[in-house]
Design an enzyme around this catalytic site. Structure first.
Site, mmCIF file in Angstrom:
data_model
loop_
_atom_site.group_PDB
_atom_site.id
_atom_site.type_symbol
_atom_site.label_atom_id
_atom_site.label_comp_id
_atom_site.label_asym_id
_atom_site.label_seq_id
_atom_site.Cartn_x
_atom_site.Cartn_y
_atom_site.Cartn_z
ATOM 1 N N LYS A 1 0.829 -1.270 0.159
ATOM 2 C CA LYS A 1 0.100 -0.114 -0.065
ATOM 3 C C LYS A 1 0.866 1.231 0.061
ATOM 4 C CE LYS A 1 -3.663 2.417 2.588
ATOM 5 N NZ LYS A 1 -3.077 3.626 2.297
ATOM 6 N N GLU B 1 3.216 1.609 4.563
ATOM 7 C CA GLU B 1 1.711 2.245 5.067
ATOM 8 C C GLU B 1 0.960 1.063 5.320
ATOM 9 O OE1 GLU B 1 -0.747 5.512 5.502
ATOM 10 O OE2 GLU B 1 1.281 5.232 5.669
ATOM 11 N N HIS C 1 -30.428 -31.327 -14.744
ATOM 12 C CA HIS C 1 -31.746 -31.176 -14.578
ATOM 13 C C HIS C 1 -31.958 -30.972 -16.050
ATOM 14 C CE1 HIS C 1 -31.627 -29.457 -10.371
ATOM 15 N NE2 HIS C 1 -31.565 -30.634 -10.307
#
Length: 815
Positions: A226, A364, A691
């Site tokens: 960061k 940071e 299905h």
């Protein structure tokens, strides 16, 4: 073409990229007739409704846009015919030209006549002023009419939606289906703040990360540093390079060397990154960014690119993050000897290893990103998570106190933030300044001095008698140790001014908690409260509840047609798939939002009324998902006609049998349906089986549907006598594939097409083409990640279902 004389007379094709009308449909092209609705943000916003007919697009301007609500009768002014190839036109019609504005496709598809027998009769109906047709689009479906208004202008018509299964039962607004960046494009064009190329839409807002207390773990996540800088969005196009801050401010004057370096890129692109000023040890100097260049000679300017939104004319925001990174890496190679521009490096290791490295190197913080996440423009998403090693908070500078002792200019900053649209006091900050920024900040504040206190008069502010008040427009960022019980910052330390953010967006940033991450989504006039978004629902994959809800938000248009007006049985897993779930049919109508539609249905077994949720819109679907209902389980019939199902279903349950044998049985079922001349549609169950759906269109009772599917099952069983069974008791059919025809009963539910399942891998009950039924097929391959990509890249395998209703009586008569 004489028919297009008016169209061509109004346009200068040297200035506009609109098609000239030279393309013609050849005899070997599909004979389906196209329709298109284009959103046209010109001097006034309107929608252009166009039907292909007689070699052109017959066209109407609809000021309020088409509606799916039958009670809406939308004015439609007939305009000149447009060429066929206008159906695919999107772009900007330049200023000074006829129709100047932004044109985007709202919906497109095919249409058919509902009364006219052929195109000649339809043309005659056009002359008579009464057109009736059926649309097959992505948004607009079903029967519509265009009727010329009597006693009005010759070209004044009404566009009306007929009552059918696609009709809405509440007012409809076309703008609710339009992306925000498309809306903004029209607004920006009218403002004429900057010159845009004909195909250029305004730069979108950046995707934002959510603050978390802990780094997410697992293979679905990857980590990056960061950076402590300004978010910069960079556009490289034929106009040059434009740098924008997060809130759209022009950053070119501050960083001309970055503009020069990006100008050497020989491709047009939209880039997202963080601009940082750092020393040779990569220690950031945040306070210097607001002043821009030049910077001290011992420091370096860096633009760390971590994402790409567009390359040439192609938007890549729908690509997975890992795919966008590949595109970005290839583009970066074309940059000539970059000094400022750098690619963000992925940090290898586990969450704990990455956190330890970040702490050792005094970063940071750390950003964690889901490798399969798409780029959500202007949204703060849990797919991007930020973990801070040091608490920081943005704040609005609302005033300053007098300097004390030897300090010059000012003593402390009076800070505020917004809460519910109201500015609130959060404390004073008197440390973290040096001689230079004291002077710079004071100079900036003097331009905004104000006699009025920006907080409510009864709010107590520290050293208020010394305060010089300001207009609340300047933004800064501070470090702090914690929030006090009265919501003030404890030990705030000035970090720097932020020119890249607006005061109105400054709110308290609270970290996500595993159990308490909440959000509110507004859809029209409906507000959906979302809770526990960071709770893990699929532990092995570390998929969280927020990802499940995001999936349903993106898939809503694919799911709603199959569940509209059908009672929903919820299968709830409030603590994820490894904890015990439960079914819920009846809901307490006094304790759900008033806009959630319910239907009381008489239960023959209990003799009581059961209040089922009926899901007809996005808000309700997300409300159901937020209750932890991973599955969407509708009846096969609607609450209005509960005895007459829309579908008949054959459920192929392997019951432990070999999956390759299951594939062969499914193929046999397909062959039998084809022999009966019945259109059948295949989907994975999302669990272990398949299905097979047949569309009935409410023509037959459940008893007839069940008997028909039982007949088909018997025919399948005759061809696979050793591996299939019609016996319901699992103990009596061990290892045999169960041909379940008993799903076709009143009150029985089945996972809807595109429903998630509470299974490992977050599988999805996914519609397939019959050609996909091969030995390579794996049900696990159709999941929360792959299905989102699949529906964007492939045509709908069930697109013809709604036009394929079976005539059971005719089928039985021909046996």
């Amino acid at each position: 073409m004489a028919k297009l004389a008016d169209y061509k007379k109004k346009r200068d094709f040297k200035q506009t990229q609109e098609p000239k009308g030279s393309s013609k449909r050849t005899d070997n092209q599909e004979k389906k007739l196209r329709f298109v609705v284009q959103r046209h943000h010109a001097s006034r916003l309107h929608y252009d409704f166009r039907l292909e007919l007689d070699g052109v697009l017959k066209s109407w301007a609809v000021p309020k846009g088409p509606s799916l609500y039958p009670k809406d009768k939308r004015l439609a002014m007939q305009v000149e015919d447009h060429p066929i190839d206008y159906a695919s036109f999107e772009g900007i019609i330049p200023k000074g030209n006829y129709g100047a504005g932004v044109v985007t496709i709202f919906d497109s598809g095919y249409y058919e006549f509902t009364e006219a027998k052929n195109a000649k009769e339809f043309l005659q109906d056009l002359e008579k002023g009464s057109l009736k047709f059926k649309l097959q689009g992505h948004i607009l479906r079903g029967e519509f009419a265009l009727v010329r208004m009597k006693g009005q202008e010759e070209n004044a018509w009404l566009l009306i939606k007929h009552e059918d299964r696609y009709a809405w039962d509440e007012p409809y607004n076309s703008e609710d289906s339009v992306r925000q960046e498309v809306k903004q494009a029209g607004v920006e064009f009218k403002k004429e703040k900057k010159a845009h190329s004909q195909k250029e839409l305004p730069f979108p807002k950046p995707m934002l990360a959510k603050l978390a207390e802990h780094l997410p773990e697992g293979t679905a996540w990857r980590y990056e540093k960061k950076y402590d800088g300004f978010r910069i969005l960079a556009i490289r196009n034929e106009a040059g390079v434009q740098l924008h801050s997060r809130n759209g401010k022009d950053m070119n004057p501050l960083f001309p060397s970055l503009v020069t370096e990006l100008a050497s890129l020989d491709r047009h692109a939209w880039l997202d990154g963080e601009l940082v000023i750092e020393d040779k040890y990569k220690k950031p100097h945040f306070q210097l960014i607001a002043s821009g260049e030049p910077i001290p000679s011992h420091l370096r300017l860096r633009y760390y690119i971590f994402d790409i939104l567009r390359l040439e004319d192609d938007y890549v925001t729908d690509y997975a993050l890992k795919e966008r990174e590949e595109v970005l890496a290839l583009l970066f190679r074309r940059l000539k000897k970059p000094k400022i521009v750098q690619l963000t490096q992925i940090v290898e290791g586990t969450a704990q290893q990455v956190k330890a490295r970040a702490e050792k190197q005094q970063w940071e913080g750390v950003i964690a990103k889901d490798v399969d996440s798409t780029y959500l423009q202007g949204k703060r998403s849990s797919s991007w998570t930020k973990f801070k090693l040091r608490n920081s908070q943005e704040a609005v500078i609302c005033g300053y106190t007098s300097p004390q002792g030897s300090r010059l200019f000012f003593g402390a900053l009076v800070l505020g933030r917004y809460r519910g649209g109201k500015l609130v006091y959060i404390g004073n900050c008197g440390t973290g300044f040096n001689a230079k920024n004291l002077k710079d900040i004071y100079a900036a504040m003097q331009q905004h001095e104000n006699a009025h206190k920006p907080f409510d008069q009864d709010v107590a502010v520290a050293k208020e008698k010394e305060v010089t008040w300001l207009q609340p427009v300047l933004v800064c960022e501070v470090y702090y140790s914690e929030w006090t019980t009265d919501n003030h910052l404890r030990h705030p330390v000035f970090k720097g001014l932020r020119q890249d953010k607006d005061a109105e967006e400054i709110e308290k940033e609270d970290p996500m908690k595993n159990e308490e991450n909440n959000d509110v989504i507004t859809i029209g006039r409906k507000k959906v409260q979302l809770t526990n978004l960071n709770k893990v629902y699929w532990p092995k994959e570390h998929y969280v509840k927020g990802q499940m809800i995001a999936y349903y938000e993106q898939m809503v248009d694919h799911i709603l047609p199959f569940i509209k007006n059908k009672p929903i049985s919820m299968h709830r897993f409030p603590n994820g798939i490894t904890a015990e779930g439960f079914f819920q049919k009846d809901v307490d109508t006094d304790n759900i939002p008033s806009w959630v539609k319910t239907a009381p249905i008489h239960s023959e077994s209990t003799g009581k009324e059961t209040d089922y949720i009926v899901c007809n819109d996005k808000a309700t679907l997300l409300y159901i998902a937020n209750l932890g209902s991973i599955e969407v389980n509708p009846w096969l019939s609607t609450y209005q006609k509960p005895e007459y199902p829309d579908f008949a279903v054959l459920d192929l349950d392997p019951n432990g049998a070999d999956f390759q044998e299951l594939i062969q049985v499914a193929k046999t079922a397909h062959e039998i349906f084809e022999e009966l001349k019945v259109s059948a549609f295949l989907k994975t169950s999302g669990s272990t089986g398949f299905h097979i759906y047949v569309y009935l269109n409410k023509k037959y009772t459940y008893e007839v549907a069940r008997d028909f599917i039982e007949l088909v099952a018997q025919m399948v069983q005759e061809r696979h006598p050793d591996t299939t069974s019609l016996v319901r008791d699992p103990k009596k059919r061990k290892g045999m594939i169960y041909l379940d025809f008993l799903q076709n009963r009143r009150g029985q539910t089945i996972a809807a097409p595109y429903s998630l399942r509470p299974k490992e891998g977050a599988t999805v009950s996914t519609p397939l083409r019959w050609e996909e039924l091969t030995p390579k097929l794996r049900i696990a391959d159709y999941n929360i990640k792959t299905t989102l990509k699949r529906v964007k890249e492939l045509d709908d395998p069930w697109a013809t279902l709604w036009d394929s209703a079976v005539n059971i009586k005719q089928v039985l008569a021909e046996l």
